[in-house]
Design a protein around this motif. Sequence first.
Motif, PDB file in Angstrom:
ATOM      1  N   THR A  67      84.528  40.576  -3.757  1.00 62.81           N
ATOM      2  CA  THR A  67      84.373  41.981  -3.380  1.00 62.81           C
ATOM      3  C   THR A  67      83.727  42.125  -2.013  1.00 62.81           C
ATOM      4  N   ILE A  68      82.680  41.369  -1.771  1.00 62.78           N
ATOM      5  CA  ILE A  68      81.973  41.464  -0.493  1.00 62.78           C
ATOM      6  C   ILE A  68      82.876  41.026   0.659  1.00 62.78           C
ATOM      7  N   GLN A 117      76.984  48.903  -2.522  1.00 62.94           N
ATOM      8  CA  GLN A 117      75.679  48.311  -2.238  1.00 62.94           C
ATOM      9  C   GLN A 117      75.714  47.515  -0.938  1.00 62.94           C
ATOM     10  N   TYR A 118      76.788  46.764  -0.742  1.00 63.90           N
ATOM     11  CA  TYR A 118      76.940  45.951   0.462  1.00 63.90           C
ATOM     12  C   TYR A 118      76.996  46.823   1.719  1.00 63.90           C
ATOM     13  N   GLN A 160      80.801  49.154  -7.138  1.00 59.89           N
ATOM     14  CA  GLN A 160      79.370  49.287  -6.885  1.00 59.89           C
ATOM     15  C   GLN A 160      78.827  48.154  -6.023  1.00 59.89           C
ATOM     16  N   VAL A 161      79.399  46.964  -6.163  1.00 58.61           N
ATOM     17  CA  VAL A 161      79.036  45.862  -5.256  1.00 58.61           C
ATOM     18  C   VAL A 161      79.409  46.241  -3.820  1.00 58.61           C
ATOM     19  N   ARG A 190      73.000  53.144  -6.568  1.00 57.54           N
ATOM     20  CA  ARG A 190      73.109  52.590  -5.216  1.00 57.54           C
ATOM     21  C   ARG A 190      72.390  53.489  -4.217  1.00 57.54           C
ATOM     22  N   THR A 226      81.872  39.066  -7.375  1.00 63.11           N
ATOM     23  CA  THR A 226      80.922  39.593  -6.402  1.00 63.11           C
ATOM     24  C   THR A 226      81.234  39.083  -4.996  1.00 63.11           C
TER      25      THR A 226
END
Length: 289
Positions: free
Chosen positions: A110-111, A251-252, A247-248, A147, A107
Amino acid sequence: MVQTLTKLKDQTNFTNTEMRIADYIIQNITKIPTIYIEDLAKLTYTSHSTIIRLCKKMGYDGFRSFKDAISGVVYSQLHLPSEVDANFPFKQEDLTMDIAKNMANLTIDTIKKTLNQLDEDLLQSVAEILFKSKHIFLFSRGDSQVRARSFQNKLVKINRFAIISEEYADEAWNASNLTPKDCALFLSYSGTSPQYKRMLQHFSNKKIPTILITGNTESDLIKLTTKTIVVVQEEYDFVKVGTFASQVAFQYVLDTLYSILYAKEYSSNLEKLKEKQSLIQNGILSEEL
């Protein structure tokens, strides 16, 4: 910056000589920020002109700007947690806390990767389209629709009501209702939907603003979209445990866009928030009454 590395790996439209240069750069990426073009040419048995031609093919004006981008990639990798396979972030023999740690690292990784791919001017222009739109229509499917619903829910907090299709058949009806005063936001990691391509062609013909968030730098949809945010993750199309990284990333990006919209009218939104919370918690809309 991460897109630079992705292009080097994809090697789309590269000649054999350019592939040799790209392979050397990938294998020796930490050395590239301090290497001279003369040395790179000798090490890859190529020439200055070939290297510069490759840099321009990748969207840079020369070797110096290309090296700056590679420096950013190296820096981001040095400041990321240990790499976790986005497709199989855990193994059968992993203990519970090992899995928990891997998911946390994935997570965070990814961000940070997504942040490195974002462009300030692009984010501002996308937020401006959303801000000026009378109606926001959201188009998404599968996991990405979760999302989209989260984004829809947040927008309600600032008195903006996004419209999202409940069923695939409803998407065409929604698309037929848009006007140039509205905007359409598409979430498609693969960026390969034929129906979305037809919709975007229709919106383009009608001069309706469109936004695409995708993970495919080569998507045909990009050419038809007003603004595109590309968030590349190392996910396969099908062979994976789940759509974790993509998906992370989505969402971010959506949370960031919502925050930019909120900040545009920060004081007003904050004041309205207090009023609404009072009404919902203690007023006539309270569930306790």
